[in-house]
Design a protein around this motif. Structure first.
Motif, PDB file in Angstrom:
ATOM      1  N   PRO A 116       0.823  -1.226   0.000  1.00 27.73           N
ATOM      2  CA  PRO A 116       0.000   0.000   0.000  1.00 27.73           C
ATOM      3  C   PRO A 116       0.849   1.265   0.000  1.00 27.73           C
ATOM      4  O   PRO A 116       0.747   2.123   0.883  1.00 27.73           O
ATOM      5  CB  PRO A 116      -0.802  -0.139   1.300  1.00 27.73           C
ATOM      6  CG  PRO A 116       0.132  -0.858   2.224  1.00 27.73           C
ATOM      7  CD  PRO A 116       0.888  -1.834   1.352  1.00 27.73           C
ATOM      8  N   VAL A 117       1.694   1.390  -1.008  1.00 21.46           N
ATOM      9  CA  VAL A 117       2.574   2.558  -1.119  1.00 21.46           C
ATOM     10  C   VAL A 117       2.092   3.444  -2.260  1.00 21.46           C
ATOM     11  O   VAL A 117       1.121   3.135  -2.943  1.00 21.46           O
ATOM     12  CB  VAL A 117       4.040   2.130  -1.333  1.00 21.46           C
ATOM     13  CG1 VAL A 117       4.565   1.421  -0.086  1.00 21.46           C
ATOM     14  CG2 VAL A 117       4.176   1.230  -2.555  1.00 21.46           C
ATOM     15  N   GLY A 118       2.781   4.554  -2.480  1.00 24.57           N
ATOM     16  CA  GLY A 118       2.300   5.544  -3.421  1.00 24.57           C
ATOM     17  C   GLY A 118       2.371   5.157  -4.874  1.00 24.57           C
ATOM     18  O   GLY A 118       1.636   5.704  -5.702  1.00 24.57           O
ATOM     19  N   LYS A 155       1.535  14.822  -2.444  1.00 22.21           N
ATOM     20  CA  LYS A 155       0.421  15.500  -1.776  1.00 22.21           C
ATOM     21  C   LYS A 155      -0.820  14.625  -1.642  1.00 22.21           C
ATOM     22  O   LYS A 155      -1.730  14.944  -0.880  1.00 22.21           O
ATOM     23  CB  LYS A 155       0.054  16.769  -2.556  1.00 22.21           C
ATOM     24  CG  LYS A 155       1.116  17.853  -2.523  1.00 22.21           C
ATOM     25  CD  LYS A 155       0.670  19.072  -3.315  1.00 22.21           C
ATOM     26  CE  LYS A 155       1.723  20.162  -3.299  1.00 22.21           C
ATOM     27  NZ  LYS A 155       1.293  21.351  -4.110  1.00 22.21           N
ATOM     28  N   SER A 156      -0.877  13.534  -2.394  1.00 22.73           N
ATOM     29  CA  SER A 156      -2.049  12.673  -2.377  1.00 22.73           C
ATOM     30  C   SER A 156      -2.097  11.845  -1.091  1.00 22.73           C
ATOM     31  O   SER A 156      -1.061  11.508  -0.514  1.00 22.73           O
ATOM     32  CB  SER A 156      -1.999  11.719  -3.581  1.00 22.73           C
ATOM     33  OG  SER A 156      -2.960  10.692  -3.455  1.00 22.73           O
ATOM     34  N   PRO A 157      -3.310  11.497  -0.620  1.00 24.32           N
ATOM     35  CA  PRO A 157      -3.424  10.628   0.564  1.00 24.32           C
ATOM     36  C   PRO A 157      -2.894   9.225   0.320  1.00 24.32           C
ATOM     37  O   PRO A 157      -2.748   8.456   1.273  1.00 24.32           O
ATOM     38  CB  PRO A 157      -4.933  10.613   0.846  1.00 24.32           C
ATOM     39  CG  PRO A 157      -5.573  10.973  -0.447  1.00 24.32           C
ATOM     40  CD  PRO A 157      -4.632  11.933  -1.103  1.00 24.32           C
ATOM     41  N   ARG A 296      -7.943   8.625  -7.237  1.00 23.59           N
ATOM     42  CA  ARG A 296      -8.968   7.673  -7.669  1.00 23.59           C
ATOM     43  C   ARG A 296      -8.914   6.416  -6.806  1.00 23.59           C
ATOM     44  O   ARG A 296      -9.945   5.889  -6.395  1.00 23.59           O
ATOM     45  CB  ARG A 296      -8.742   7.324  -9.136  1.00 23.59           C
ATOM     46  CG  ARG A 296      -9.634   6.193  -9.653  1.00 23.59           C
ATOM     47  CD  ARG A 296      -9.447   5.976 -11.151  1.00 23.59           C
ATOM     48  NE  ARG A 296      -8.039   5.839 -11.493  1.00 23.59           N
ATOM     49  CZ  ARG A 296      -7.549   5.974 -12.721  1.00 23.59           C
ATOM     50  NH1 ARG A 296      -8.357   6.290 -13.720  1.00 23.59           N
ATOM     51  NH2 ARG A 296      -6.264   5.817 -12.971  1.00 23.59           N
ATOM     52  N   LYS A 297      -7.701   5.949  -6.546  1.00 21.10           N
ATOM     53  CA  LYS A 297      -7.512   4.683  -5.839  1.00 21.10           C
ATOM     54  C   LYS A 297      -8.042   4.715  -4.409  1.00 21.10           C
ATOM     55  O   LYS A 297      -8.648   3.744  -3.933  1.00 21.10           O
ATOM     56  CB  LYS A 297      -6.016   4.324  -5.815  1.00 21.10           C
ATOM     57  CG  LYS A 297      -5.719   2.991  -5.134  1.00 21.10           C
ATOM     58  CD  LYS A 297      -4.241   2.657  -5.192  1.00 21.10           C
ATOM     59  CE  LYS A 297      -3.445   3.490  -4.220  1.00 21.10           C
ATOM     60  NZ  LYS A 297      -2.028   3.045  -4.142  1.00 21.10           N
ATOM     61  N   LYS A 298      -7.850   5.831  -3.722  1.00 22.65           N
ATOM     62  CA  LYS A 298      -8.177   5.886  -2.299  1.00 22.65           C
ATOM     63  C   LYS A 298      -9.427   6.697  -1.985  1.00 22.65           C
ATOM     64  O   LYS A 298     -10.098   6.419  -0.988  1.00 22.65           O
ATOM     65  CB  LYS A 298      -6.985   6.479  -1.528  1.00 22.65           C
ATOM     66  CG  LYS A 298      -7.047   6.249  -0.034  1.00 22.65           C
ATOM     67  CD  LYS A 298      -5.703   6.515   0.624  1.00 22.65           C
ATOM     68  CE  LYS A 298      -5.724   6.159   2.102  1.00 22.65           C
ATOM     69  NZ  LYS A 298      -4.402   6.350   2.741  1.00 22.65           N
ATOM     70  N   GLN A 299      -9.763   7.671  -2.815  1.00 24.36           N
ATOM     71  CA  GLN A 299     -10.859   8.577  -2.484  1.00 24.36           C
ATOM     72  C   GLN A 299     -12.067   8.454  -3.396  1.00 24.36           C
ATOM     73  O   GLN A 299     -13.051   9.153  -3.192  1.00 24.36           O
ATOM     74  CB  GLN A 299     -10.348  10.028  -2.517  1.00 24.36           C
ATOM     75  CG  GLN A 299      -9.293  10.326  -1.454  1.00 24.36           C
ATOM     76  CD  GLN A 299      -8.679  11.703  -1.620  1.00 24.36           C
ATOM     77  OE1 GLN A 299      -8.056  11.973  -2.649  1.00 24.36           O
ATOM     78  NE2 GLN A 299      -8.849  12.565  -0.632  1.00 24.36           N
ATOM     79  N   VAL A 300     -12.000   7.572  -4.380  1.00 25.71           N
ATOM     80  CA  VAL A 300     -13.127   7.406  -5.293  1.00 25.71           C
ATOM     81  C   VAL A 300     -13.551   5.940  -5.432  1.00 25.71           C
ATOM     82  O   VAL A 300     -14.701   5.596  -5.170  1.00 25.71           O
ATOM     83  CB  VAL A 300     -12.808   8.011  -6.680  1.00 25.71           C
ATOM     84  CG1 VAL A 300     -13.906   7.667  -7.689  1.00 25.71           C
ATOM     85  CG2 VAL A 300     -12.675   9.527  -6.570  1.00 25.71           C
ATOM     86  N   VAL A 301     -12.644   5.073  -5.832  1.00 16.01           N
ATOM     87  CA  VAL A 301     -13.018   3.678  -6.076  1.00 16.01           C
ATOM     88  C   VAL A 301     -13.515   2.958  -4.820  1.00 16.01           C
ATOM     89  O   VAL A 301     -14.549   2.276  -4.879  1.00 16.01           O
ATOM     90  CB  VAL A 301     -11.851   2.910  -6.732  1.00 16.01           C
ATOM     91  CG1 VAL A 301     -12.184   1.419  -6.843  1.00 16.01           C
ATOM     92  CG2 VAL A 301     -11.565   3.486  -8.112  1.00 16.01           C
ATOM     93  N   PRO A 302     -12.861   3.084  -3.655  1.00 20.70           N
ATOM     94  CA  PRO A 302     -13.397   2.401  -2.465  1.00 20.70           C
ATOM     95  C   PRO A 302     -14.800   2.878  -2.103  1.00 20.70           C
ATOM     96  O   PRO A 302     -15.658   2.073  -1.706  1.00 20.70           O
ATOM     97  CB  PRO A 302     -12.384   2.757  -1.375  1.00 20.70           C
ATOM     98  CG  PRO A 302     -11.131   3.073  -2.099  1.00 20.70           C
ATOM     99  CD  PRO A 302     -11.566   3.745  -3.362  1.00 20.70           C
TER     100      PRO A 302
END
Length: 310
Positions: A116-118, A155-157, A296-302
């Motif tokens: 779970p890295v960037g 800067k992304s979560p 997208r990966k962390k703030q939209v798809v889940p």
């Protein structure tokens, strides 16, 4: 042993290209005949990266079997609908990824490294260190660019606690200033004026199977959201054409402001109620503001996954 193809996902971004090129080089240093290829033409951001570091773009392939190979390695993805067209006809022997695991199965055991890295490039860089293989300047530049792209310059979560140190180390090897180069690279990918609406919605798009629905989630980066929304009519026409042609139940377009770290969500489809529920907003004229959303990966798809499965 016959040649092994290494590739990232369809509509490749800087991490898909960077991680596959870097990993293929690493495998060759370890005695494996590996070639990095691409499942599409690099976007403008990635073209900037390749030109900056003097690296030729990987050749584009559409079929693994047509290349005469039996084994492949996937980087920066694992979901089969995001992979090469005949992925079910070849053996996946390795996966290097940083996304969720879905719609993936193999007949034989494989080496699978998912963290779970960037970026996938972050993982590949650590594998260089673990195998005591020196990183060439241009390869470091590609991996750095993959990390910058996927984390919007950290800067992304999705940025992992280890990523800033990785970025600094890769920048030093590549001989660039992290902030200066990173901003120039990201801005290179925001030139959308020359793109047709069809190209714009396909620059960085992935399909996800959500409770039996094929949901297309695309993202474009910009320095002015309103510039993109000014083209809403033609974008919606392109989206509806794409839905009809490909059978997507829904199409979600993230219009991401890379300077202020926010997004506007433009959504069309048969489940807009689920999309509204996912983000707790109300679509007006098919779009709504999503504060602080850049991933997208962390703030939209889940969030979409949870809403569609409810």
């Amino acid at each position: 042993m016959s040649k092994i193809l290494v590739f990232g996902h369809q509509n490749p971004d800087s991490d898909a290209i960077g991680s596959s090129v870097a990993y293929a080089y690493l495998k060759r240093q370890l005695g494996i005949d590996a070639e990095a290829v691409a499942l599409g033409t690099p976007n403008e951001e990635t073209a900037f990266v390749l030109d900056y570091f003097g690296v030729d773009a990987p050749r584009v392939v559409e079929s693994a079997k047509n290349e005469g190979v039996k084994q492949v390695i996937l980087t920066d993805h694992n979901e089969f609908q995001q992979s090469i067209s005949d992925i079910g006809d070849v053996e996946v022997i390795e996966v290097i990824d940083h996304h969720r695991i879905a719609n993936f199965e193999t007949a034989n055991p494989l080496y699978m490294r998912v963290e779970p890295v960037g970026s996938a490039s972050s993982i590949v860089y650590r594998m260089y260190k673990e195998n005591h293989v020196a990183v060439p300047k241009e390869i470091a530049g590609l991996m750095l660019s993959g990390l910058i792209s996927d984390t919007l310059l950290l800067k992304s979560p999705t940025t992992h606690a280890t990523d800033p140190a990785v970025a600094e180390e890769l920048a030093a090897i590549a001989g660039v200033d992290l902030q200066e180069y990173g901003l120039a690279m990201l801005k290179a990918g925001t030139n959308l004026a020359s793109k047709t609406a069809e190209e714009l919605i396909d620059i960085d798009a992935k399909t996800f199977e959500l409770n039996g629905n094929q949901v297309r989630v695309a993202q474009v980066n910009t320095v002015d959201i309103n510039d993109v929304l000014a083209r809403q009519t033609e974008i919606e026409t392109a989206i509806n054409d794409s839905r009809s042609e490909n059978g997507y139940s829904d199409f979600v377009l993230m219009i991401t402001d890379i300077l202020n770290s926010n997004s506007e969500i433009l959504a069309l489809g048969t489940n807009t109620d689920k999309i509204e529920k996912a983000f707790n907003f109300k679509l007006e004229n098919n779009h709504a503001f999503l504060e602080g959303a850049v991933s997208r990966k962390k703030q939209v798809v889940p969030q979409l996954t949870e809403s569609f499965n409810a």
